[in-house]
Design a protein around this motif. Structure first.
Motif, PDB file in Angstrom:
ATOM      1  N   ALA A 127       6.244  71.456  68.325  1.00  0.00           N
ATOM      2  CA  ALA A 127       6.237  70.151  68.994  1.00  0.00           C
ATOM      3  C   ALA A 127       7.354  69.995  70.010  1.00  0.00           C
ATOM      4  O   ALA A 127       7.284  69.124  70.885  1.00  0.00           O
ATOM      5  CB  ALA A 127       6.317  69.029  67.960  1.00  0.00           C
ATOM      6  N   GLY A 128       8.383  70.844  69.934  1.00  0.00           N
ATOM      7  CA  GLY A 128       9.484  70.738  70.876  1.00  0.00           C
ATOM      8  C   GLY A 128       9.225  71.383  72.224  1.00  0.00           C
ATOM      9  O   GLY A 128      10.036  71.261  73.142  1.00  0.00           O
ATOM     10  N   ILE A 129       8.097  72.068  72.368  1.00  0.00           N
ATOM     11  CA  ILE A 129       7.751  72.727  73.631  1.00  0.00           C
ATOM     12  C   ILE A 129       6.911  71.774  74.478  1.00  0.00           C
ATOM     13  O   ILE A 129       6.047  71.057  73.959  1.00  0.00           O
ATOM     14  CB  ILE A 129       6.976  74.036  73.357  1.00  0.00           C
ATOM     15  N   LYS A 130       7.161  71.761  75.769  1.00  0.00           N
ATOM     16  CA  LYS A 130       6.462  70.858  76.680  1.00  0.00           C
ATOM     17  C   LYS A 130       4.945  70.980  76.518  1.00  0.00           C
ATOM     18  O   LYS A 130       4.382  72.066  76.536  1.00  0.00           O
ATOM     19  CB  LYS A 130       6.846  71.184  78.129  1.00  0.00           C
ATOM     20  N   GLY A 131       4.280  69.837  76.321  1.00  0.00           N
ATOM     21  CA  GLY A 131       2.834  69.795  76.196  1.00  0.00           C
ATOM     22  C   GLY A 131       2.293  70.072  74.812  1.00  0.00           C
ATOM     23  O   GLY A 131       1.081  70.034  74.602  1.00  0.00           O
ATOM     24  N   GLU A 132       3.180  70.365  73.832  1.00  0.00           N
ATOM     25  CA  GLU A 132       2.716  70.759  72.499  1.00  0.00           C
ATOM     26  C   GLU A 132       3.032  69.708  71.423  1.00  0.00           C
ATOM     27  O   GLU A 132       2.925  69.982  70.238  1.00  0.00           O
ATOM     28  CB  GLU A 132       3.345  72.094  72.093  1.00  0.00           C
ATOM     29  N   LYS A 133       3.418  68.502  71.825  1.00  0.00           N
ATOM     30  CA  LYS A 133       3.865  67.474  70.889  1.00  0.00           C
ATOM     31  C   LYS A 133       2.842  67.192  69.791  1.00  0.00           C
ATOM     32  O   LYS A 133       3.199  66.950  68.640  1.00  0.00           O
ATOM     33  CB  LYS A 133       4.186  66.187  71.651  1.00  0.00           C
TER      34      LYS A 133
END
Length: 466
Positions: free
Chosen positions: A243-249
């Motif tokens: 979830a901490g990666i852009k677009g993967e929340k």
């Protein structure tokens, strides 16, 4: 039982016991590779291992935000066992035989991890004592018998069922009225395994950069604050930290699990408990627990505390709320009353990845070269190994170095999962679900009924597990 001197956080007891590894250098700038793996936990390291073993000339780079094993791989309960999230759903989607093949692969995976650890001389305190799951209420006993029958139907014919007396001959859990045991399980020391894997793949020629968080993933690009790694294949192996990666929340929900470990117990106390087979130990409660007898004769026990932080937030150092420590301590004493005066040496928490349909998956998008594996829902110690071998086969198939295999045909390969709801729905849903499971467990503890409490059945349907 005293918790005054309990160490809290510091990643986990496993690192307090083993010591945190010496840091590897971060990414020094832009770089290229044949394969870039994001995440230095079990999934990423096993994937690097099997790819490098298959094709030694591959240029493989692993990028890790903290250090290898910082996440679930260094904080889990040390259960190397044959459970896989989503098997029943895969049976509905692809047929019973497809799910049987997945289960057989998981059974074999336990032995595969032990084989590689032995071959690579990784001393991870592995003891193959199987998995014992106990029932302590009539409702739990009914669920356990159903569970046992289902496992047999999925080909686990070496699983056995035990009554109260036979259960006590293995482990004397207070109130246990039955159990089921499978040989497909082993206890291990999580940090020793992940440290050994990291050292092994590095010795094979894999490049590992630590202290290098990946902030964005794009086809053929892994973006970090220090530079971008370009590679034909970018593999996301970040489990609860996705979830901490852009677009993967909203991709996978980071579910919290907490653990305590006692000080080493004297032989006189072990005589009251048994547990000479050092089985991994679980129960059939809805908010289930998991435990092991460690190599130095402690009891490590875990379960759900605060299950989810708003906005898919993750902790930094594993610190656990005092109320959760007390709840786990109380559970330990309820299971083993003679531990009442024993000191709790350490408490910690970590996150595991939960997909919206509770199904672990392995995927390679052949149009973009992006791949990922995870969503193990707490069963990742063994499942990561099978996932890594499956990723290896998918990449070899895509690159023309191999064809379809038994692993690429497993039903979890390229399974699509819908995203989690936005906040605050996500937070409200998870809090409500686990409040319901805890309420159901309390009601079942005092009920003579053999059926599962209706509150738990409602929670199963709402969560997507039922």
């Amino acid at each position: 039982m005293s918790t005054v001197s309990t160490a809290n956080g510091g990643i986990s007891f496993w690192y307090a016991d083993q010591g945190t590894p010496l840091p590897r250098e971060p990414l020094p700038g832009d770089a290229t590779a044949d394969i870039c793996i994001i995440g230095g936990g079990y999934t990423g390291l096993w994937t690097a291992y099997y790819l490098k073993k298959a094709v030694p000339f591959l240029n493989i780079t692993v990028l890790e935000a903290k250090f290898c094993g910082y996440g679930a791989s260094g904080r889990n309960g040390g259960w190397l066992y044959n459970g896989v999230a989503g098997r029943d759903r895969y049976a509905k989607l692809h047929g019973h035989e497809a799910a049987v093949r997945l289960q057989k692969s998981m059974n074999d995976t336990v032995a595969e991890v032990i084989r590689v650890a032995d071959e690579e001389k990784i001393d991870a305190d592995i003891h193959r004592g199987g998995v014992l799951e106990v029932a302590c209420t009539p409702a739990q006993l009914a669920r356990m018998k159903d569970f046992h029958s289902v496992e047999i139907a999925f080909g686990e014919t070496d699983r056995t069922l035990h009554g109260a007396r036979e259960t006590a001959e293995r482990v004397r859990v207070t109130g246990a009225i039955g159990s089921t045991w499978t040989p497909h399980g082993a206890r291990l020391h999580p940090a020793k395994l992940v440290k050994g894997l990291a050292d092994t793949v590095e010795a094979l020629g894999v490049t590992i950069h630590e202290a290098t968080p990946v902030t964005e993933i794009k086809p053929k690009h892994a973006v970090t604050p220090y530079g971008t790694v370009r590679a034909p294949y970018i593999l996301r192996c970040t489990e609860g930290f996705t979830a901490g990666i852009k677009g993967e929340k909203r991709t996978w929900l980071p579910m919290n699990s907490s653990m305590i470990v006692t000080e080493p117990l004297p032989e006189s106390l072990w005589e009251t408990i048994g547990w000479n087979g050092r089985e991994t130990l679980g129960d059939m409660a809805h908010a289930y627990m998991y435990a092991q007898r460690t190599a130095d004769d402690r009891i490590a026990l875990g379960g759900r505390g605060i299950p989810y932080r708003y906005g898919s937030a993750t902790d930094n150092d594993g610190r656990t709320q005092p109320a959760t420590v007390e709840a786990l301590r109380d559970l330990l004493v309820r299971l083993f009353p003679t531990t009442a005066g024993t000191r709790i040496a350490h408490a910690w928490s970590g996150v595991l990845g939960v997909p919206r349909d509770w199904c672990a998956t392995v995927t390679l998008d052949r149009s973009t070269g992006l791949g990922w594996a995870g969503g193990y829902v707490g069963s990742g110690v063994a499942t990561t190994n099978l996932a890594a071998r499956t990723l290896r086969d998918l990449i070899q198939q895509d690159s023309g170095q191999g064809g379809p295999t038994e692993l690429t045909a497993l039903p979890w390969a390229n399974h699509k999962v819908r995203r989690w709801e936005p906040e605050p729905l996500r937070w409200l849903g998870v809090q409500s679900m686990y409040a319901a499971y805890r309420a159901a467990d309390r009601r079942e503890l005092t009920s003579p009924r053999a059926g599962t409490d209706r509150i738990a059945k409602i929670a199963d349907r709402l969560s997507g597990r039922g």
